[in-house]
Every structure is written in structure tokens, then in C-alpha cells.
Design a protein around this motif. Structure first.
Motif, short mmCIF file in Angstrom:
data_model
loop_
_atom_site.label_atom_id
_atom_site.label_comp_id
_atom_site.label_asym_id
_atom_site.label_seq_id
_atom_site.Cartn_x
_atom_site.Cartn_y
_atom_site.Cartn_z
N GLU A 61 -30.35 49.92 -27.78
CA GLU A 61 -30.44 48.57 -27.22
C GLU A 61 -31.53 47.80 -27.94
OE1 GLU A 61 -28.41 47.21 -25.01
OE2 GLU A 61 -27.26 49.08 -24.87
N THR A 62 -31.17 46.62 -28.47
CA THR A 62 -32.12 45.75 -29.16
C THR A 62 -32.04 44.35 -28.52
OG1 THR A 62 -30.42 45.35 -30.84
CG2 THR A 62 -32.10 47.01 -31.34
N PRO A 63 -32.54 44.19 -27.31
CA PRO A 63 -32.32 42.95 -26.57
C PRO A 63 -32.90 41.71 -27.23
CG PRO A 63 -33.96 44.33 -25.49
CD PRO A 63 -33.32 45.17 -26.54
N HIS A 64 -34.02 41.85 -27.95
CA HIS A 64 -34.65 40.66 -28.53
C HIS A 64 -33.95 40.23 -29.82
CE1 HIS A 64 -37.65 41.07 -25.48
NE2 HIS A 64 -37.99 42.27 -25.91
N ILE A 65 -33.57 41.19 -30.65
CA ILE A 65 -32.76 40.84 -31.83
C ILE A 65 -31.43 40.24 -31.37
CG2 ILE A 65 -31.60 41.72 -33.89
CD1 ILE A 65 -33.79 43.88 -34.03
N ASP A 66 -30.87 40.81 -30.31
CA ASP A 66 -29.62 40.28 -29.76
C ASP A 66 -29.75 38.83 -29.30
OD1 ASP A 66 -28.72 42.84 -30.18
OD2 ASP A 66 -28.32 43.29 -28.07
N ARG A 67 -30.95 38.43 -28.90
CA ARG A 67 -31.16 37.04 -28.47
C ARG A 67 -30.82 36.06 -29.59
NH1 ARG A 67 -37.24 36.90 -26.39
NH2 ARG A 67 -36.94 34.65 -26.69
N ILE A 68 -31.09 36.47 -30.83
CA ILE A 68 -30.78 35.58 -31.96
C ILE A 68 -29.28 35.38 -32.04
CG2 ILE A 68 -31.02 35.25 -34.45
CD1 ILE A 68 -33.49 37.06 -34.35
N ALA A 69 -28.51 36.44 -31.82
CA ALA A 69 -27.06 36.30 -31.83
C ALA A 69 -26.57 35.48 -30.64
CB ALA A 69 -26.40 37.68 -31.81
N LYS A 70 -27.13 35.71 -29.47
CA LYS A 70 -26.70 34.98 -28.28
C LYS A 70 -27.01 33.49 -28.39
CE LYS A 70 -27.23 38.94 -25.15
NZ LYS A 70 -28.07 39.54 -24.08
N GLU A 71 -28.12 33.17 -29.06
CA GLU A 71 -28.53 31.77 -29.19
C GLU A 71 -28.10 31.17 -30.52
OE1 GLU A 71 -32.74 31.75 -28.48
OE2 GLU A 71 -32.53 32.82 -26.57
N GLY A 72 -27.43 31.96 -31.36
CA GLY A 72 -27.05 31.47 -32.67
C GLY A 72 -25.78 32.14 -33.17
N MET A 73 -25.81 32.61 -34.40
CA MET A 73 -24.62 33.18 -35.05
C MET A 73 -24.86 34.60 -35.54
SD MET A 73 -22.45 31.69 -38.32
CE MET A 73 -21.50 30.53 -37.32
N LEU A 74 -23.88 35.45 -35.32
CA LEU A 74 -23.89 36.81 -35.85
C LEU A 74 -22.87 36.89 -36.99
CD1 LEU A 74 -24.03 40.14 -33.95
CD2 LEU A 74 -22.15 39.77 -35.54
N PHE A 75 -23.30 37.48 -38.11
CA PHE A 75 -22.44 37.63 -39.28
C PHE A 75 -21.87 39.05 -39.31
CE2 PHE A 75 -24.87 33.94 -40.24
CZ PHE A 75 -24.11 33.18 -41.12
N ASP A 76 -20.56 39.14 -39.27
CA ASP A 76 -19.89 40.44 -39.28
C ASP A 76 -19.78 41.04 -40.67
OD1 ASP A 76 -19.16 41.01 -36.55
OD2 ASP A 76 -17.78 39.33 -36.67
N ARG A 77 -19.84 40.16 -41.69
CA ARG A 77 -19.65 40.67 -43.05
C ARG A 77 -20.71 40.07 -43.98
NH1 ARG A 77 -13.35 40.64 -44.52
NH2 ARG A 77 -13.59 38.41 -44.14
N ALA A 78 -21.94 40.53 -43.74
CA ALA A 78 -23.07 40.18 -44.62
C ALA A 78 -23.37 41.40 -45.48
CB ALA A 78 -24.29 39.79 -43.80
N PHE A 79 -23.66 41.16 -46.76
CA PHE A 79 -23.82 42.26 -47.71
C PHE A 79 -25.02 41.99 -48.62
CE2 PHE A 79 -19.43 42.15 -46.41
CZ PHE A 79 -19.08 43.48 -46.25
N VAL A 80 -25.41 43.01 -49.37
CA VAL A 80 -26.45 42.86 -50.38
C VAL A 80 -25.81 42.95 -51.76
CG1 VAL A 80 -28.29 43.74 -48.89
CG2 VAL A 80 -27.00 45.34 -50.33
N SER A 81 -26.57 42.62 -52.77
CA SER A 81 -26.04 42.67 -54.14
C SER A 81 -26.50 43.91 -54.89
CB SER A 81 -26.48 41.41 -54.91
OG SER A 81 -27.89 41.30 -54.88
N ASN A 82 -27.46 44.66 -54.31
CA ASN A 82 -28.01 45.87 -54.94
C ASN A 82 -28.75 46.59 -53.83
OD1 ASN A 82 -29.31 47.82 -56.47
ND2 ASN A 82 -30.16 46.39 -57.97
N SER A 83 -28.18 47.68 -53.32
CA SER A 83 -28.69 48.30 -52.10
C SER A 83 -29.86 49.24 -52.37
CB SER A 83 -27.56 49.07 -51.40
OG SER A 83 -28.01 49.60 -50.17
#
Length: 519
Positions: A61-83
């Protein structure tokens, strides 16, 4: 969904490229009656999207990070260019792929003299600050204030470098990083200027050392390994040569804290584990010993082997890894509360992400590096009350390459022509617009720890093509719709002949687009 016949359509490619150029040439200027937004960019290290409860995997459970999604946008397909850690941060700062900014792996130096988004925002009236982990050697440029961890940093009683002055600070690194960020907001910020704050946590990077109050957070929770925990890597020789297996390569002492006082548990990195333990003060060690000594005693009494040992190692890994995230989540909550309580929330963009994804037992692994989804994909959540609808979600293909352009767009600042990313602003506003149909990926750090061969590739909406080289010449193709765990390499399957041809074409186009002459 992008189909096999559309992702290589030349007309759409030209249209998309034209849109990308338009985005760079015409940033949206802030309204004269509205000040430019502040930007708080929160980056953790090796935080798997699976370990954020807003993504719905049920691990923690990450309730505070989740607040950003609840009050904004969650990206389902965000990626990096070099992991890999340092190159990912260099891409974030420069808006350029690794082969352009020069930081291709953790070992090559980073050229701080080159332009970066902090310098660009400074030139447009922003005050800038960098707090926590950056993992790029040299003196940070573009920041009015910095207070950073040297290298990887330490979990307990870490050293920090504040504007060139190194000092050791007692306490737990995640809390200290948060305190420094809050102190800058409260006492060091010029309230007449918009600001960029890069607030970067070390956690949950290896070796996953939890804060004292969270040491037993997940000790009573049973974790089931992913279905492919015992992957046999058939048809994937690069994966088979890995050295990042939880069962085979995770150290009992270094990684899993089995530092018995008698020294009977063997681990080649035992000395390193002892050095980290010795950094603790007597109170910290007392909490640590009270938690881990009973676990060590039970392990020595049970002496698990085979499947039992594989399950035990997985559970210990998950318990420690997820416990370190709780302190990260606490810090996010403190910063969000500060912004709200001080009238900054409405005009501040808050972004939460990680420098890359991480394996939580998928394919039997920990760590990252491969272009397979769990390390290629990263969490991304953004809130900005003025523009972003609460509870919104995006499935567009976005990348850490896009952060610099996004910051500049929101600031009303010009986006340099050599910036290779795209601003996410139209996506976050919900505007229907042309967007990229494919992502380009590179990985260079071989030979090195974990023995992941160099590779590059392309990912579209549905398919992925990867080429492993430097010691091997091997291609892999995945249908992510039918095989989301990437267990079946379809490259030699003639049923995918047309798809294979189209993916090769798209890969070649991306090499040209991103000026990659290495591959």
C-alpha cells in the motif's frame, strides 16, 4: 490499438514527425495573468510499478503516491530509454538518448558542461534545486542549490554534499532527503520565482535496508512468486546467461541481511554488508539486531534447500524491498502536505517516477537492464490541478526522454531543437492529438555486473523487437498482447514474418530519427 498495418504507415510517420517538430517550436506560454507553474519532480531508484498500489498489483500500500494518481493522471505505459541508473538520469536532464548525451552506462563520465533542463529553466526565471540521489559524478550544473548523495549513497547515517561541502548526517537516508527538500522549500526558496525541485530518493535501491519502524512491516505477509519465477529461458539465450537470479545470485548476507555473528553464512560480499552495518549507531543496531537475529537463527535451524530456499529468498527479498518503499511513500505525503498547507498546491506540477523499473521475481530475477517489460517500464504519475483531470489515466507510449520537454512546455520556455523528447502536456490535458507509435531502447553496460548483453530494440503498441549483440547476435520478437510475460520468442515463427519485417523497418527509422549510428 496500433495494428501491424498502421505502425509503419509512412504517411503517419511523416505526420508524427511534423507534430514533434511543431511541439518543439511552439511551447505553450504561461498566461500573463497566471504565473508559471512550480515543478516538483520526485524520482525514486528501482521502484517497480508493481509496487505502487495505484497500479493494482496488491503487493503493498502506497497511499501518498496514490494521491498523485487520484488527484491527477496515472500512466499505464511509461518507459525508459536505457534501464540503468545513471544513464536514465542523464536522459531525464538532457532530453536526449544516451548515445547523444554521452552517458551510455554507469561507468562513462557525464558531461555536466552540456545543456540540461535545469539550466534552461534557470535562463527562463526559475529557481532550481537538486536534493538526494543523482548518481552522476562531477559538480551539478544548472542548480541554484544542491544537496546530494555521493555515488549510490548509504541507507544509514549517509554522507551528503551540500553545494560542494561534504558532511555525514545522522539518521535514515529517505527521511533525511525529505527533510532537506522540505527545508529548501521553507527556508531557502526565493518566493518571488517559480521553482524546479528535483527530489530524488535512494530507496528502494539494493540492498533494501528498511527504516527501523518498518523493519517488520511485511514479515507476516506471504508472497507468491510470479508464474514465471522458474523460467527456463527457452529460445532466449541472452536471458539464460543472466547473473541476477534471486535463487542463484542474491547474497544471503549482502542482500538478505543474514549477517550472523559467528560468520558461518557464506557470502563473497560479507565484508561490504559488515561495513553497512557498522555505519549504524548503537540505537540503530539494537533495532536492527532485534529484528534480524531471530530470522538468522531460524534460517540456520531450518537450513532450507531447493524449492524451499527459493521461496524463502523470494519472500525475504519482497519483505525488505517493500518495507523501504514505505518510507519513500511517507516522504511523498509530507511534501504533498507542505504544498497544500502553504498555498502552493494549485500552481505546482508534482511528478512521481523511478529511474527505471525492477524485477520482483519475474523470470526469477531482481535488478533491471533488460528490455523486457518489468525493467523497461517505469511508474509515472502526474498531478497539476489547473490542467490535469483528477483520476485520469493514459495508455500512450511515453518515455523518460519526454520529461525535459514537458518541464519546458509547462514553463512557457522554448524547447531546443536538439531535444529528442515530446512534451506530455497534450496528453495530461486530455487533448486528442498525434502521438508516437513506437519507442526506441538501448542498453550498453556489458561486460558488467549481472551479465546482461548489450541490446537495442523497438516497442510498439503490441509488439517488441530486440537485438542482442556484443558476444552474441540474437533477435527476439514478442507479441505483448498474447504473451505479456515475454516467454515465447516468435522471431523465427513464420506466422510473424510480416510483423518481423515491419518491426525491422520501424527500428531502422527510429535509428535515423534519433541519430543513432552505433547500432
Amino acid at each position: 490499438m496500433t495494428t501491424a498495418t498502421t505502425f509503419c504507415n509512412p504517411f503517419l510517420i511523416v505526420l508524427t514527425l511534423a507534430f514533434m517538430v511543431s511541439c518543439k517550436q511552439q511551447p505553450k506560454e504561461a498566461s500573463p495573468s497566471s504565473p508559471p507553474p512550480n515543478i516538483v519532480f520526485i524520482m525514486s531508484d528501482d521502484h517497480a510499478y508493481q509496487a505502487i498500489s495505484a497500479y493494482g498489483h496488491g503487493l503493498n500500500e502506497t497511499p501518498h503516491i496514490d494521491r498523485i494518481a487520484k488527484e491527477g493522471m496515472l500512466f499505464d505505459r511509461a518507459f525508459v530509454s536505457n534501464s540503468i541508473c545513471a544513464p536514465s538520469r542523464a536522459v531525464m536532464l538532457t532530453g536526449k538518448h544516451s548515445h547523444i548525451n554521452g552517458k551510455i552506462d554507469n561507468h562513462k563520465p557525464f558531461n555536466w558542461d552540456q545543456d540540461n533542463v535545469a539550466k534552461q529553466l534557470q535562463a527562463n526565471g526559475y529557481q532550481t534545486a537538486l536534493v538526494g540521489k543523482i548518481h552522476l559524478h562531477g559538480t551539478p550544473q544548472g542548480f541554484d542549490y544542491y544537496n546530494i548523495l555521493p555515488g549510490q549513497g548509504q541507507y544509514y547515517n549517509p554522507d551528503f554534499i551540500e553545494n560542494g561541502v561534504k558532511k555525514r548526517i545522522p539518521g535514515y537516508v529517505t527521511n533525511i532527503t525529505t527533510d532537506i527538500a522540505l527545508d529548501w522549500l521553507e527556508t531557502k526558496r526565493d518566493t518571488t520565482k517559480p521553482f524546479l525541485l528535483l527530489y530524488h530518493q535512494k530507496a528502494p535501491h539494493r540492498t533494501w535496508m528498511p527504516e527501523a519502524k518498518y523493519l517488520d512491516r511485511y514479515d507476516t505477509k506471504n508472497f507468491t512468486p510470479p508464474a514465471n519465477y522458474k523460467d527456463d529461458y527457452e529460445g532466449r539465450p541472452a536471458a539464460a546467461q543472466h547473473e541476477m537470479g534471486i535463487m542463484e545470485h542474491m547474497g544471503l548476507v549482502y542482500d538478505l541481511k543474514m549477517l550472523d555473528k559467528e560468520g558461518t553464512i557464506e557470502d563473497p560480499r560479507r565484508k561490504h554488508a559488515k561495513n553497512m552495518y557498522d555505519r549504524m549507531d548503537s540505537t540503530q543496531r539494537a533495532h536492527w539486531d532485534a529484528h534480524y537475529e531471530p530470522i538468522i537463527e531460524k534460517f540456520l535451524a531450518d537450513t532450507p534447500e531447493g524449492d524451499d530456499l527459493a521461496q524463502w529468498k523470494f519472500e525475504r527479498y519482497m519483505q525488505d524491498y517493500l518495507s523501504t518503499i514505505q518510507s519513500v511513500d511517507d516522504g511523498v505525503g509530507q511534501v504533498l502536505d507542505y504544498l497544500k498547507e502553504n498555498g502552493l498546491e494549485e500552481n505546482t506540477i508534482v511528478i512521481y517516477t523511478s529511474d527505471q523499473g525492477f524485477y520482483l521475481g519475474e523470470h526469477g530475477w531482481f535488478d533491471k537492464r533488460f528490455m523486457y517489460e518489468e525493467s523497461f517500464r517505469t511508474p509515472l504519475l502526474i498531478k497539476y490541478p489547473k490542467e490535469i483531470k483528477a483520476g485520469s489515466r493514459s495508455s500512450d507510449l511515453v518515455q523518460n526522454l519526454d520529461f525535459a520537454a514537458t518541464f519546458l512546455d509547462y514553463a512557457g520556455a522554448p524547447i531546443p531543437e536538439d531535444n529528442q523528447g515530446l512534451s506530455l502536456r497534450n496528453i495530461t490535458k486530455g487533448d486528442k492529438t498525434a502521438w508516437r507509435d513506437a519507442l526506441y531502447y538501448t542498453y550498453y553496460e556489458h561486460p558488467s555486473e549481472h551479465n546482461v548483453h548489450r541490446h537495442y530494440g523497438v516497442r510498439t503498441d503490441r509488439y517488441k523487437l530486440i537485438h542482442f549483440y556484443h558476444g552474441m547476435d540474437h533477435w527476439e520478437l514478442y507479441d505483448l498482447e498474447k504473451d505479456p510475460q515475454e516467454m515465447r520468442n516468435e522471431y523465427e515463427n513464420e506466422a510473424f514474418a510480416d510483423i518481423r519485417t515491419q518491426l525491422h523497418q520501424r527500428l531502422d527509422e527510429l535509428k535515423v530519427q534519433y541519430k543513432d549510428s552505433i547500432h
